[in-house]
Write a protein that holds these residues in place. Structure first.
Motif, mmCIF file in Angstrom:
data_model
loop_
_atom_site.group_PDB
_atom_site.id
_atom_site.type_symbol
_atom_site.label_atom_id
_atom_site.label_comp_id
_atom_site.label_asym_id
_atom_site.label_seq_id
_atom_site.Cartn_x
_atom_site.Cartn_y
_atom_site.Cartn_z
ATOM 1 N N LEU A 53 1.155 -0.915 0.120
ATOM 2 C CA LEU A 53 0.085 -0.122 0.430
ATOM 3 C C LEU A 53 1.100 1.076 0.318
ATOM 4 C CD1 LEU A 53 -2.441 1.439 0.055
ATOM 5 C CD2 LEU A 53 -2.528 1.072 2.330
ATOM 6 N N LEU A 54 0.472 2.297 -0.916
ATOM 7 C CA LEU A 54 1.545 3.180 -1.016
ATOM 8 C C LEU A 54 0.701 4.970 -0.891
ATOM 9 C CD1 LEU A 54 3.061 3.108 -5.191
ATOM 10 C CD2 LEU A 54 4.405 2.225 -2.368
ATOM 11 N N GLU A 55 -1.090 4.497 -0.473
ATOM 12 C CA GLU A 55 -1.319 5.268 -0.872
ATOM 13 C C GLU A 55 -3.232 5.444 -0.337
ATOM 14 O OE1 GLU A 55 -1.187 9.045 -2.952
ATOM 15 O OE2 GLU A 55 -3.703 9.763 -2.613
ATOM 16 N N ALA A 56 -3.746 5.252 1.097
ATOM 17 C CA ALA A 56 -4.896 5.502 0.981
ATOM 18 C C ALA A 56 -5.748 6.552 1.632
ATOM 19 C CB ALA A 56 -4.914 3.802 1.783
ATOM 20 N N ALA A 57 -7.060 6.583 0.885
ATOM 21 C CA ALA A 57 -8.318 8.325 0.339
ATOM 22 C C ALA A 57 -7.659 9.280 1.343
ATOM 23 C CB ALA A 57 -8.683 7.674 2.205
ATOM 24 N N GLY A 58 -6.273 9.029 0.331
ATOM 25 C CA GLY A 58 -5.685 10.835 0.619
ATOM 26 C C GLY A 58 -3.935 10.605 1.280
ATOM 27 N N HIS A 59 -4.210 9.807 1.983
ATOM 28 C CA HIS A 59 -3.139 9.954 2.640
ATOM 29 C C HIS A 59 -1.583 8.825 2.266
ATOM 30 C CE1 HIS A 59 -4.703 12.131 5.596
ATOM 31 N NE2 HIS A 59 -6.078 11.200 5.755
ATOM 32 N N GLU A 60 -1.055 9.322 1.985
ATOM 33 C CA GLU A 60 0.560 8.767 1.331
ATOM 34 C C GLU A 60 1.346 8.110 2.533
ATOM 35 O OE1 GLU A 60 3.302 10.041 -1.393
ATOM 36 O OE2 GLU A 60 2.335 11.404 -2.280
ATOM 37 N N ARG A 87 2.112 -7.075 7.282
ATOM 38 C CA ARG A 87 1.135 -6.061 7.360
ATOM 39 C C ARG A 87 1.448 -5.066 8.112
ATOM 40 N NH1 ARG A 87 -2.655 -11.052 9.153
ATOM 41 N NH2 ARG A 87 -1.324 -12.239 8.925
ATOM 42 N N ALA A 88 2.255 -4.705 8.798
ATOM 43 C CA ALA A 88 2.886 -3.407 9.555
ATOM 44 C C ALA A 88 3.655 -2.682 8.118
ATOM 45 C CB ALA A 88 3.414 -3.032 10.821
ATOM 46 N N ASP A 89 4.323 -2.910 7.441
ATOM 47 C CA ASP A 89 4.654 -2.252 6.599
ATOM 48 C C ASP A 89 4.325 -2.009 5.394
ATOM 49 O OD1 ASP A 89 7.550 -2.397 8.081
ATOM 50 O OD2 ASP A 89 8.610 -4.458 6.820
ATOM 51 N N GLY A 90 2.473 -2.498 5.396
ATOM 52 C CA GLY A 90 1.794 -2.012 4.569
ATOM 53 C C GLY A 90 1.333 -3.417 3.719
ATOM 54 N N TYR A 91 2.014 -4.768 3.747
ATOM 55 C CA TYR A 91 2.060 -5.640 2.273
ATOM 56 C C TYR A 91 0.914 -5.890 2.554
ATOM 57 C CZ TYR A 91 6.967 -5.241 1.870
ATOM 58 O OH TYR A 91 8.022 -4.563 1.265
ATOM 59 N N VAL A 92 -0.023 -6.474 1.474
ATOM 60 C CA VAL A 92 -1.109 -6.419 1.300
ATOM 61 C C VAL A 92 -1.531 -8.601 0.590
ATOM 62 C CG1 VAL A 92 -2.224 -4.850 0.001
ATOM 63 C CG2 VAL A 92 -4.120 -6.722 1.668
ATOM 64 N N LEU A 93 -2.323 -8.905 0.405
ATOM 65 C CA LEU A 93 -2.741 -10.455 -0.474
ATOM 66 C C LEU A 93 -3.844 -9.873 -1.120
ATOM 67 C CD1 LEU A 93 -1.529 -13.955 2.161
ATOM 68 C CD2 LEU A 93 0.165 -12.078 0.438
ATOM 69 N N LEU A 94 -3.017 -9.366 -2.030
ATOM 70 C CA LEU A 94 -4.389 -8.838 -3.419
ATOM 71 C C LEU A 94 -5.610 -10.054 -3.959
ATOM 72 C CD1 LEU A 94 -1.986 -6.922 -5.382
ATOM 73 C CD2 LEU A 94 -3.128 -5.809 -3.450
ATOM 74 N N CYS A 95 -5.377 -11.537 -3.426
ATOM 75 C CA CYS A 95 -6.411 -12.332 -3.546
ATOM 76 C C CYS A 95 -6.987 -12.273 -2.665
ATOM 77 C CB CYS A 95 -5.434 -13.277 -4.124
ATOM 78 S SG CYS A 95 -4.986 -14.598 -2.837
ATOM 79 N N VAL A 96 -7.152 -12.202 -1.841
ATOM 80 C CA VAL A 96 -8.211 -12.173 -0.830
ATOM 81 C C VAL A 96 -9.031 -10.717 -0.441
ATOM 82 C CG1 VAL A 96 -7.506 -14.063 -0.114
ATOM 83 C CG2 VAL A 96 -6.321 -11.669 1.634
ATOM 84 N N ALA A 97 -8.113 -9.678 -0.706
ATOM 85 C CA ALA A 97 -8.178 -8.360 -0.273
ATOM 86 C C ALA A 97 -9.165 -7.208 -0.965
ATOM 87 C CB ALA A 97 -7.187 -6.770 -0.073
ATOM 88 N N GLU A 98 -10.050 -6.766 -0.640
ATOM 89 C CA GLU A 98 -11.537 -5.769 -1.119
ATOM 90 C C GLU A 98 -11.495 -4.703 -0.365
ATOM 91 O OE1 GLU A 98 -14.152 -10.120 -1.218
ATOM 92 O OE2 GLU A 98 -14.978 -8.725 0.549
ATOM 93 N N PRO A 99 -11.397 -3.515 -1.652
ATOM 94 C CA PRO A 99 -10.721 -2.201 -1.301
ATOM 95 C C PRO A 99 -12.309 -1.150 -0.420
ATOM 96 C CG PRO A 99 -11.655 -2.121 -3.767
ATOM 97 C CD PRO A 99 -11.253 -3.500 -2.369
ATOM 98 N N ARG A 100 -11.370 -0.204 0.811
ATOM 99 C CA ARG A 100 -12.499 -0.078 1.257
ATOM 100 C C ARG A 100 -12.439 1.387 1.442
ATOM 101 N NH1 ARG A 100 -15.085 -3.516 0.587
ATOM 102 N NH2 ARG A 100 -15.655 -4.849 2.495
ATOM 103 N N ALA A 101 -10.901 1.820 0.421
ATOM 104 C CA ALA A 101 -10.865 2.857 0.438
ATOM 105 C C ALA A 101 -9.834 3.194 -0.859
ATOM 106 C CB ALA A 101 -10.035 3.729 1.226
ATOM 107 N N ASP A 102 -10.010 4.351 -2.077
ATOM 108 C CA ASP A 102 -9.396 4.559 -2.987
ATOM 109 C C ASP A 102 -7.673 4.364 -2.660
ATOM 110 O OD1 ASP A 102 -11.606 5.311 -4.280
ATOM 111 O OD2 ASP A 102 -11.456 6.936 -4.528
ATOM 112 N N CYS A 103 -7.063 4.179 -3.381
ATOM 113 C CA CYS A 103 -5.842 3.261 -3.222
ATOM 114 C C CYS A 103 -4.988 3.507 -3.741
ATOM 115 C CB CYS A 103 -5.780 2.832 -2.406
ATOM 116 S SG CYS A 103 -6.573 0.502 -2.669
#
Lengths: 121, 466
Positions: A53-60, A87-103
């Motif tokens: 994750l690099l940016e979410a809901a306008g926050h970088e 997880r703390a470093d922002g890694y996310v598994l895209l095969c199970v992740a459903e977005p809740r914000a623009d990112c």
């Protein structure tokens, strides 16, 4: 069904923005748009599809501020391939992740290689 | 679909005398005499986790020196999906079924290690095999199993696959059985016999099967993390099973010197209770055998490969003995030290006291030979296959996509290679064949990795005798 704009960014500089519904994973939405992201098990166990994750809901994400990935995604299944430090470093598994914000997400096969290093080197 | 249906027969590369009705050879020595030289190889080839947006495939490699396409990939059987991680594979039938009239060595069972998808390939036409059936992951998950690994046939036509995890990629693993029509029959063993699983081999005349341990798929899939070893998440036990009953009779803990026991082989002679297991992280070979007096199996460290200092690295580097095989005549144990860059052969005519015969230093972290035919050899020797006559040793260089990325990141960019050494079993020597190179870096869709190797008509890691 609400949806979010997810911008995919490869290390080469290539970018693509995908509209992802809240009931679909980033991997599914990318596949629907013909974008070939890496994947393996598709169940959250293997980590091949890892994004960062690099940016979410306008926050970088930067040195001063680490984004909480759990604010940006809900997970269809548990992310078993990731450890707490990932997880703390922002890694996310895209095969199970459903977005809740623009990112914005770093994607491509080099991202999963960041999860581990050569322990002897 | 059934193998027992047609009389037309698989188009065999060899023409052996019909002393028996079923597939394979009556004895290991018959395999050596009748098998003939390997002219084709099937090799697991993969793109999972790389920039190449293509499915994994089975490569058909021309190994006939008389052929115009020698050392080339002459056919590719593409999988229908991306992301499988083709890894190990096996036949529907081998010499263990040589008494089964009508059964043929015709179908390859090709699992996706990451996807848990099972593919069936009809290799009746040895040069142009075709995909004929796919069992989707969801069907496998219904049995609370995932991560298929080793495929062996059962002497009466079924197929048994070691499964490394449950449906979540967690523990326990188990075994999945397919029937002769390649349908899932069910779980082979009663639940709860083992936690971790990896490779297995069986010796039916002794009514024994032995299985080994890697880790939970969720642990090894993303890559190797030393923290997981410290937390006991990697295996160090081997399990001896009652082959008929499908229950564990004895578990041996190999201890710290036996961490991550991977490939396991019984000697080929059906009379023997001796075998070897390579413990990859500890980089030791354990010899095991049945102590008839005590009525149980014993295991002892028989070969110890020392870790090596690297001037620029923090810690001594283990050899990582990731594959082993036993020559068909049971005289030599061959193995690979993937991280060091070495293939070796040991005389095991006295299995309790293996004697080093020869080794080759090629590729990897320390290998002396750094290129073949101008092609830089990035990774170390990994999956091995030996000719039935024991005179030609072949190997590929990829271990597992995520582990490759960790130790040999260039393997993704350059692709794997297949190399060959000429073996003189009489003098116990190995010599690299500088004229032999198969380069997965030149695949049409982009550089691919290459893993397990099989011959069309049985090989040193496929065939078992009843």
């Amino acid at each position: 069904m609400a949806s979010h704009e997810v911008r995919l960014e490869w290390p080469t500089g290539r970018t693509k923005t995908v509209t992802v519904r809240e009931d679909e994973t980033v991997l599914e939405a990318a596949g629907r748009d013909g974008i070939g992201l890496p994947y393996g098990c598709r169940t959250g166990a293997c980590g091949t599809c890892t994004g960062r994750l690099l940016e979410a809901a306008g926050h970088e994400s930067n040195d001063e501020q680490v984004l909480d990935v759990d604010d940006a995604f809900a997970y269809r299944r548990c992310q078993r391939a990731l450890k707490d430090r990932h997880r703390a470093d922002g890694y996310v598994l895209l095969c199970v992740a459903e977005p809740r914000a623009d990112c914005r997400l770093a994607v491509g096969p080099s991202v999963h290689t960041e999860l581990v290093e050569n322990p002897w080197k | 679909m059934s193998d027992a249906s047609t009389g037309s027969g698989a188009e065999s590369e060899h023409d052996h005398a019909q002393h028996h009705e079923g597939p394979g050879y009556t004895t290991p020595q018959a395999a050596i005499e009748e098998g003939g030289r390997e002219k084709l190889a099937y090799v697991m080839s993969l793109y999972v986790g790389t920039d190449v947006d293509a499915p994994d495939f089975v490569a058909v490699v021309d190994l006939d020196p008389e052929s115009d396409t020698y050392c080339e990939i002459i056919d590719r059987i593409e999988m229908p999906n991306r992301g499988d991680e083709l890894h190990h594979f096996g036949w529907n039938a081998c010499s263990s079924s040589c008494h089964m009239e009508g059964l043929e060595r015709q179908h390859l069972i090709v699992p996706g290690q990451r996807s848990s998808r099972l593919h069936v390939i009809d290799a009746a036409d040895r040069r142009n095999p075709e995909l004929v059936k796919v069992i989707e992951p969801e069907e496998v998950f219904e049995y609370d199993l995932s991560a298929p690994h080793t495929v062996h046939c059962v002497p009466d036509g079924q197929i048994l696959i070691s499964m490394l995890g449950d449906a979540d990629g967690d523990l326990p693993g188990g075994f999945l059985e397919l029937n002769e029509d390649f349908e899932i029959e069910g779980r082979w063993e009663p639940p709860g016999e083992i936690e971790m699983n990896y490779d297995y081999w069986y010796q039916p005349r002794q009514n024994v099967m032995v299985s080994t341990e890697w880790a939970a798929p969720k642990t090894y899939y993303p890559g190797f993390d030393l923290e997981d070893v410290e937390e006991g998440k990697y295996g160090q036990q081997i399990h001896f099973w009652d082959w008929e009953e499908g229950t564990v009779e004895q578990t041996i803990d190999l201890g710290e010197e036996g961490q991550i026991p991977l490939e396991v082989r019984f000697l080929h002679t059906p009379e023997s209770t001796h075998g070897f297991v390579g413990t990859a992280l500890s980089s030791n070979m354990f010899h095991f055998w049945r102590d008839e007096e005590a009525g149980e199996y014993r295991a002892e460290k028989a070969i110890d490969f020392e870790a090596r200092e690297h001037p620029d690295w923090d810690m001594p580097v283990p050899g990582l003995t990731t594959d082993i095989l036993i020559s068909m005549d049971d005289r030599y144990l061959f193995g690979s030290n993937w991280l060091h860059g070495e293939v070796w052969m040991y005389d095991i005519s006295d299995p309790s006291n293996p004697r080093r015969a020869d080794s080759l230093s090629v590729g990897g972290t320390f290998g002396d030979i750094r290129e073949v035919q101008g092609r830089e050899i990035v990774a170390g020797p990994q999956m091995l296959q030996l000719s039935l006559d024991g005179e030609r040793l072949y190997w590929t260089t990829s271990l597992f996509s995520s582990w490759d990325d960790q130790f040999y990141p260039e393997e993704a960019e350059r692709g794997s290679v297949m190399l060959k050494a000429d073996v003189d079993p009489r003098t116990g020597t190995l010599e690299l064949d500088e004229d032999f190179l198969v380069d997965w870096g030149e695949c049409p869709a982009g550089p691919a990795r290459a893993h397990e190797i099989r011959w069309p008509d049985g090989d040193c890691t496929s065939d078992v005798w009843q």
